[in-house]
Design an enzyme around this catalytic site. Structure first.
Site, short mmCIF file in Angstrom:
data_model
loop_
_atom_site.label_atom_id
_atom_site.label_comp_id
_atom_site.label_asym_id
_atom_site.label_seq_id
_atom_site.Cartn_x
_atom_site.Cartn_y
_atom_site.Cartn_z
N THR A 7 0.84 -1.20 0.00
CA THR A 7 0.00 0.00 0.00
C THR A 7 0.88 1.25 0.00
OG1 THR A 7 -1.74 1.22 1.17
CG2 THR A 7 -0.19 0.01 2.54
N ASN A 9 -0.61 3.93 1.28
CA ASN A 9 -1.36 4.69 2.28
C ASN A 9 -0.67 4.60 3.66
OD1 ASN A 9 -3.21 5.47 4.26
ND2 ASN A 9 -4.98 4.83 3.05
N LYS A 12 -2.68 3.42 6.70
CA LYS A 12 -2.91 1.98 6.82
C LYS A 12 -1.67 1.27 7.34
CE LYS A 12 -4.87 0.19 3.18
NZ LYS A 12 -5.55 -0.01 1.89
N ASP A 67 -7.86 -4.97 0.44
CA ASP A 67 -8.79 -4.11 -0.26
C ASP A 67 -10.03 -4.04 0.60
OD1 ASP A 67 -9.03 -2.42 -2.52
OD2 ASP A 67 -10.57 -3.74 -3.31
N GLY A 148 -10.97 8.39 5.31
CA GLY A 148 -12.07 7.88 4.49
C GLY A 148 -13.44 8.19 5.09
P1 IMP Z 1 -8.69 0.55 0.51
O1 IMP Z 1 -8.98 -0.60 -0.34
O2 IMP Z 1 -8.26 0.18 1.88
O3 IMP Z 1 -7.78 1.57 -0.14
O4 IMP Z 1 -10.05 1.31 0.77
C1 IMP Z 1 -10.85 1.86 -0.27
C2 IMP Z 1 -11.60 3.05 0.26
O5 IMP Z 1 -12.47 2.62 1.31
C3 IMP Z 1 -10.71 4.12 0.91
O6 IMP Z 1 -10.28 5.06 -0.04
C4 IMP Z 1 -11.65 4.75 1.91
O7 IMP Z 1 -12.48 5.68 1.27
C5 IMP Z 1 -12.49 3.58 2.35
N1 IMP Z 1 -11.93 2.94 3.58
C6 IMP Z 1 -11.14 1.86 3.67
N2 IMP Z 1 -10.87 1.57 4.96
C7 IMP Z 1 -11.51 2.50 5.69
C8 IMP Z 1 -11.60 2.74 7.08
O8 IMP Z 1 -11.04 2.04 7.95
N3 IMP Z 1 -12.35 3.80 7.45
C9 IMP Z 1 -12.99 4.60 6.56
N4 IMP Z 1 -12.93 4.44 5.26
C10 IMP Z 1 -12.19 3.39 4.81
#
Ligand code: IMP
Length: 190
Positions: A7, A9, A12, A67, A148
């Site tokens: 990642t 991010n 994370k 994801d 998020g």
């Molecule tokens: P990812 O796959 O972890 O990148 O998550 C995709 C999207 O879901 C992120 O861009 C956030 O908008 C949302 N997201 C993922 N995890 C969280 C969380 O723990 N809290 C709030 N939003 C989240």
């Protein structure tokens, strides 16, 4: 053991590092992987696999990728796998939340859940782990921690949003925390 968390991010990596004290977690930046790994699959499983496989194939390192999607019952599971870009390609958290609040304006059912899938490539073999957190979408944003959709997600049994919880509190009950706990259990049993 060193393992890559695929990642870019930093939030994370920080969250998961706190849950994995016995492992040395390497971010994509730490292995100088600066390219954007495409997330073009139609499922959380597919996207997690794309990311973990990319690192395994191009860098030859053990790796896991996650994801996550926010699945809202009244919207037939949307935004789901498209959560990051719900309101547009720029992945703007405020715009995403505003769009979701508008979509739910006249809907009595505000039930939602976060679901995380982790794909692990370990010595060439693939393993999946899943965690979910049930809750509901509040009528307005509250709190400023997290990222998020955190300010509008109230986990079941609580009266505060994820954005009003500490990292540790959120990690104990969150989708990602539960999926990571399964990953840790697996790695510890090796
Ligand atoms: P990812 O796959 O972890 O990148 O998550 C995709 C999207 O879901 C992120 O861009 C956030 O908008 C949302 N997201 C993922 N995890 C969280 C969380 O723990 N809290 C709030 N939003 C989240």
């Amino acid at each position: 053991m060193k393992i890559v968390f695929a990642t870019h991010n930093a939030n994370k990596v920080q969250e998961v590092s706190a849950l994995l004290p016995s492992l040395e977690l390497l971010s994509l930046d730490a292995i100088r992987c600066h390219e954007d790994i495409p997330e073009t699959a139609a499922t959380l499983e597919g996207n997690a696999h794309l990311k973990a496989f990319h690192v395994f194939e191009n860098y030859g390192l053990n790796c896991f990728a996650d994801d996550t999607g926010l699945e809202v019952a009244a919207l037939d599971g949307a935004p789901g796998v498209y959560s990051a870009r719900y309101a547009g390609p720029e992945n703007d958290a405020v715009k995403n939340m505003d769009k979701l609040l508008k979509e739910l304006e006249n809907k009595p059912n505000r039930a939602a859940r976060f679901r995380t899938v982790i794909c692990l490539y370990l010595n060439g073999r693939v393993h999946y782990f899943e965690g979910s957190c049930e809750g509901s979408i509040s009528k307005e944003k509250s709190g400023c921690k997290g990222f998020g959709y955190d300010p509008i997600f109230i986990p079941k049994g609580f009266d505060r949003s994820f954005a009003e919880m500490t990292l540790e509190e959120k990690g104990r009950i969150s989708h990602r925390g539960l999926a990571v706990a399964k990953l840790i259990q697996f790695l510890n049993a090796l």
